[in-house]
Design a protein around this motif. Structure first.
Motif, PDB file in Angstrom:
ATOM      1  N   LEU A  55     -72.747  84.525  41.313  1.00 54.73           N
ATOM      2  CA  LEU A  55     -74.205  84.208  41.435  1.00 54.73           C
ATOM      3  C   LEU A  55     -74.578  84.244  42.923  1.00 54.73           C
ATOM      4  CD1 LEU A  55     -74.438  80.760  39.522  1.00 54.73           C
ATOM      5  CD2 LEU A  55     -75.828  82.760  39.441  1.00 54.73           C
ATOM      6  N   LEU A  56     -73.600  84.120  43.836  1.00 55.46           N
ATOM      7  CA  LEU A  56     -73.795  84.231  45.410  1.00 55.46           C
ATOM      8  C   LEU A  56     -74.015  85.724  45.653  1.00 55.46           C
ATOM      9  CD1 LEU A  56     -73.673  82.123  47.593  1.00 55.46           C
ATOM     10  CD2 LEU A  56     -71.375  83.376  48.215  1.00 55.46           C
ATOM     11  N   ILE A  57     -73.203  86.534  44.879  1.00 54.22           N
ATOM     12  CA  ILE A  57     -73.588  87.836  45.227  1.00 54.22           C
ATOM     13  C   ILE A  57     -74.652  88.631  44.749  1.00 54.22           C
ATOM     14  CG2 ILE A  57     -72.460  90.470  44.424  1.00 54.22           C
ATOM     15  CD1 ILE A  57     -69.842  89.096  44.549  1.00 54.22           C
ATOM     16  N   TRP A  58     -75.009  88.082  43.355  1.00 55.18           N
ATOM     17  CA  TRP A  58     -76.272  88.351  42.676  1.00 55.18           C
ATOM     18  C   TRP A  58     -77.463  87.880  43.716  1.00 55.18           C
ATOM     19  CZ3 TRP A  58     -79.849  84.529  40.746  1.00 55.18           C
ATOM     20  CH2 TRP A  58     -80.838  85.034  40.093  1.00 55.18           C
ATOM     21  N   ALA A  59     -77.572  86.614  44.138  1.00 54.52           N
ATOM     22  CA  ALA A  59     -78.514  86.148  44.921  1.00 54.52           C
ATOM     23  C   ALA A  59     -78.748  86.928  46.208  1.00 54.52           C
ATOM     24  CB  ALA A  59     -78.254  84.697  45.359  1.00 54.52           C
ATOM     25  N   PHE A  60     -77.613  87.473  46.885  1.00 57.82           N
ATOM     26  CA  PHE A  60     -77.814  88.023  47.996  1.00 57.82           C
ATOM     27  C   PHE A  60     -78.325  89.629  47.564  1.00 57.82           C
ATOM     28  CE2 PHE A  60     -75.152  85.017  50.311  1.00 57.82           C
ATOM     29  CZ  PHE A  60     -75.727  85.396  51.694  1.00 57.82           C
TER      30      PHE A  60
ATOM     31  N   LEU B 123     -72.140  87.962  34.825  1.00 58.01           N
ATOM     32  CA  LEU B 123     -73.329  86.981  34.693  1.00 58.01           C
ATOM     33  C   LEU B 123     -74.013  87.077  33.336  1.00 58.01           C
ATOM     34  CD1 LEU B 123     -74.658  86.873  38.420  1.00 58.01           C
ATOM     35  CD2 LEU B 123     -73.499  85.132  37.143  1.00 58.01           C
ATOM     36  N   HIS B 124     -73.991  88.239  32.845  1.00 61.74           N
ATOM     37  CA  HIS B 124     -74.984  88.758  31.669  1.00 61.74           C
ATOM     38  C   HIS B 124     -74.045  87.818  30.619  1.00 61.74           C
ATOM     39  CE1 HIS B 124     -76.779  91.911  28.774  1.00 61.74           C
ATOM     40  NE2 HIS B 124     -77.150  90.532  28.702  1.00 61.74           N
TER      41      HIS B 124
ATOM     42  N   GLY C  51     -63.892  87.885  49.220  1.00 67.46           N
ATOM     43  CA  GLY C  51     -62.381  87.605  49.087  1.00 67.46           C
ATOM     44  C   GLY C  51     -62.215  86.194  48.939  1.00 67.46           C
ATOM     45  N   TRP C  52     -62.426  85.540  50.172  1.00 69.86           N
ATOM     46  CA  TRP C  52     -62.457  83.940  50.391  1.00 69.86           C
ATOM     47  C   TRP C  52     -63.113  83.290  49.142  1.00 69.86           C
ATOM     48  CZ3 TRP C  52     -58.294  82.096  52.388  1.00 69.86           C
ATOM     49  CH2 TRP C  52     -57.864  82.294  53.486  1.00 69.86           C
ATOM     50  N   GLN C  53     -64.278  83.815  49.134  1.00 69.01           N
ATOM     51  CA  GLN C  53     -65.023  82.803  47.849  1.00 69.01           C
ATOM     52  C   GLN C  53     -64.180  83.125  46.534  1.00 69.01           C
ATOM     53  OE1 GLN C  53     -67.677  81.036  49.015  1.00 69.01           O
ATOM     54  NE2 GLN C  53     -67.258  82.150  51.053  1.00 69.01           N
ATOM     55  N   VAL C  54     -63.809  84.092  46.411  1.00 71.08           N
ATOM     56  CA  VAL C  54     -63.021  84.314  45.248  1.00 71.08           C
ATOM     57  C   VAL C  54     -61.639  83.227  45.222  1.00 71.08           C
ATOM     58  CG1 VAL C  54     -61.420  85.866  43.740  1.00 71.08           C
ATOM     59  CG2 VAL C  54     -63.470  86.719  44.526  1.00 71.08           C
ATOM     60  N   VAL C  55     -61.085  83.302  46.394  1.00 68.24           N
ATOM     61  CA  VAL C  55     -59.975  82.235  46.374  1.00 68.24           C
ATOM     62  C   VAL C  55     -60.496  80.786  46.382  1.00 68.24           C
ATOM     63  CG1 VAL C  55     -58.189  81.369  48.029  1.00 68.24           C
ATOM     64  CG2 VAL C  55     -58.632  83.742  48.089  1.00 68.24           C
ATOM     65  N   ALA C  56     -61.742  80.485  46.996  1.00 66.97           N
ATOM     66  CA  ALA C  56     -62.165  79.211  46.860  1.00 66.97           C
ATOM     67  C   ALA C  56     -62.458  79.024  45.254  1.00 66.97           C
ATOM     68  CB  ALA C  56     -63.308  78.975  47.551  1.00 66.97           C
ATOM     69  N   GLY C  57     -63.029  79.806  44.644  1.00 68.52           N
ATOM     70  CA  GLY C  57     -63.225  79.644  43.244  1.00 68.52           C
ATOM     71  C   GLY C  57     -62.017  79.417  42.356  1.00 68.52           C
ATOM     72  N   LEU C  58     -60.999  80.275  42.675  1.00 63.89           N
ATOM     73  CA  LEU C  58     -59.817  79.835  42.028  1.00 63.89           C
ATOM     74  C   LEU C  58     -59.426  78.516  42.071  1.00 63.89           C
ATOM     75  CD1 LEU C  58     -57.909  83.427  42.394  1.00 63.89           C
ATOM     76  CD2 LEU C  58     -59.219  82.584  40.090  1.00 63.89           C
ATOM     77  N   GLY C  59     -59.359  78.138  43.519  1.00 67.88           N
ATOM     78  CA  GLY C  59     -58.890  76.761  43.727  1.00 67.88           C
ATOM     79  C   GLY C  59     -59.681  75.801  43.069  1.00 67.88           C
TER      80      GLY C  59
ATOM     81  N   SER D   3     -69.378  97.010  42.268  1.00 67.73           N
ATOM     82  CA  SER D   3     -69.442  95.588  42.553  1.00 67.73           C
ATOM     83  C   SER D   3     -70.591  94.939  41.996  1.00 67.73           C
ATOM     84  CB  SER D   3     -69.109  95.340  44.079  1.00 67.73           C
ATOM     85  OG  SER D   3     -70.291  95.905  44.663  1.00 67.73           O
ATOM     86  N   LEU D   4     -71.657  95.422  42.100  1.00 70.80           N
ATOM     87  CA  LEU D   4     -73.008  94.791  41.748  1.00 70.80           C
ATOM     88  C   LEU D   4     -73.019  94.882  40.221  1.00 70.80           C
ATOM     89  CD1 LEU D   4     -75.684  95.444  44.346  1.00 70.80           C
ATOM     90  CD2 LEU D   4     -74.256  93.550  44.175  1.00 70.80           C
ATOM     91  N   MET D   5     -72.851  96.121  39.443  1.00 71.74           N
ATOM     92  CA  MET D   5     -72.706  96.273  38.033  1.00 71.74           C
ATOM     93  C   MET D   5     -71.780  95.260  37.548  1.00 71.74           C
ATOM     94  SD  MET D   5     -72.109  99.578  35.726  1.00 71.74           S
ATOM     95  CE  MET D   5     -70.379  99.711  35.661  1.00 71.74           C
TER      96      MET D   5
END
Lengths: 176, 210
Positions: free
Chosen positions: B140-145, B81-82, B161-169, B73-75
């Motif tokens: 970016l959120l995952i990277w920051a954490f 992001l890269h 998962g909810w962030q992904v849904v919000a992103g798609l929104g 997941s992190l990779m």
């Protein structure tokens, strides 16, 4: 320093000699007095910036036309983002700059030219200035034969536009 | 009024203009800002900043995914992001190249075509970064954490998962707004950058083909 002064003097001389180009291009593309002054200023600034790269072997007027028209056409595109209220006002002023023109024939011409598309206006301007077709082709980047064809069509359309002159007179009187 | 009359009136105006010394004096005294030059200059500066920032983050994100090859997941987050940072570098480089091709002393059609290409490219670039930016904040959120030592995806996949849904929104809203702008649905939006770029290209095309 001395070289710079010499260049300034030379530029001022050439600009004075060919100032009618700046004046006419600005008048064909600007909307109103203030816009015209801005455009004239923009053109002169761009001419001065480009002057060090001016090639003496070329005609100064042709070089000047290129820059003036490029600045004016870029300005026309920029104007497309003006507020709708300003655009509505512009729609009431279909011609070139609606400033008072003592010669009624010239006023009519400006009004008629203003109804052409911006690139067509450039060609008409060169035609009215009696530039050779080769010069027009050089300024615009067309072939000489293409210029000839386009000029023929534009002259015909200009003739039609000029027949609407009485209507434009009233509008010009109202604006001026 | 014949064509010769027009030209005569035009040349008479030339003589009148030649007598207007005051015009040139007023022009000389009235120092204004070089609008077109200033626009291109500020665009150029903006692109150089984007280029430098893009290179910085390409290094940061590149080293991030290399150091997190043990976590898929992190990779994948780092790789996304890269790629995003690399695309900002390429976009800035292309914009700088296009600015460099604009020459105000070149034939009018050539210059206007190059300006139209620059505007058209900026519009497409805006679309691209708008689409990617709508969802990029999730990785970016995952990277920051992850910088703080927390693998958000591993610890709370539902939240991600909810962030992904919000992103798609967000992406959906962005696409709808852009389609509305493109269709010229409202007067104020009709004169958008999209419409201007399209109009410039259509005008040039019409002029050269007629």
């Amino acid at each position: 320093m001395r070289q710079n002064e010499e260049r300034q003097r030379r530029f001022a001389g050439l600009l004075t000699e060919h100032r009618r180009i700046v004046f006419k291009v600005a008048r064909v593309y600007a909307r109103g007095e203030e816009d015209r002054r801005d455009l004239e200023q923009d053109i002169v600034l761009q001419l001065w910036r480009a002057f060090p790269r001016y090639d003496d072997t070329r005609r100064f007027s042709t070089w000047m036309y290129r820059i003036a028209l490029n600045v004016a056409l870029s300005g026309v595109r920029r104007d497309a983002v003006r507020p709708a209220s300003s655009q509505e006002l512009d729609d009431q002023l279909p011609g070139g700059t609606p400033i008072s023109e003592p010669d009624e024939r010239v006023a009519q011409l400006y009004q008629a030219i203003g109804r052409f598309e911006p690139l067509d206006r450039a060609l008409l301007l060169l035609y009215l200035d009696d530039r050779p077709h080769a010069d027009m082709a050089d300024v615009l980047g067309l072939t000489v034969s293409h210029v000839g064809t386009k000029i023929g069509r534009l002259k015909e359309r200009l003739r039609r536009e000029m027949t609407d002159a009485p209507v434009n007179h009233r509008r010009n009187d109202h604006v001026a | 009024m014949s064509h010769e009359d027009w030209k005569l009136a035009w040349s008479e105006m030339d003589r009148r203009v030649d007598q207007q010394d005051a015009w040139l004096r007023a022009l000389r005294d009235d120092r204004r800002t070089d609008v077109l030059g200033a626009t291109l200059r500020s665009l150029r500066i903006g692109q150089w900043i984007q280029l430098v920032v893009g290179i910085f983050f390409a290094i940061v994100f590149g080293s991030f995914w290399v150091h997190h090859r043990d976590s898929v997941s992190l990779m994948l987050t780092g790789i996304f992001l890269h790629a995003y940072a690399l695309s900002t570098i390429l976009a800035a480089a292309r914009t700088l190249y296009l600015i460099g091709t604009v020459d105000g002393t070149a034939p009018v059609l050539d210059t206007q075509r190059r300006l139209a290409a620059l505007r058209s490219w900026k519009v497409r670039e805006g679309w691209w970064f708008g689409v990617i930016g709508s969802v990029a904040w999730v990785p970016l959120l995952i990277w920051a954490f992850a910088l703080g030592g927390v693998n958000l995806y591993a610890q709370n996949p539902v939240f991600v998962g909810w962030q992904v849904v919000a992103g798609l929104g967000c992406l959906g809203v962005f696409v709808l707004v852009m389609r509305y702008v493109r269709s010229g649905g409202k007067d104020g939006l009709e004169r958008s950058a999209v419409a201007r770029a399209q109009r410039a290209l259509v005008d040039l095309d019409r002029f050269t083909k007629e």
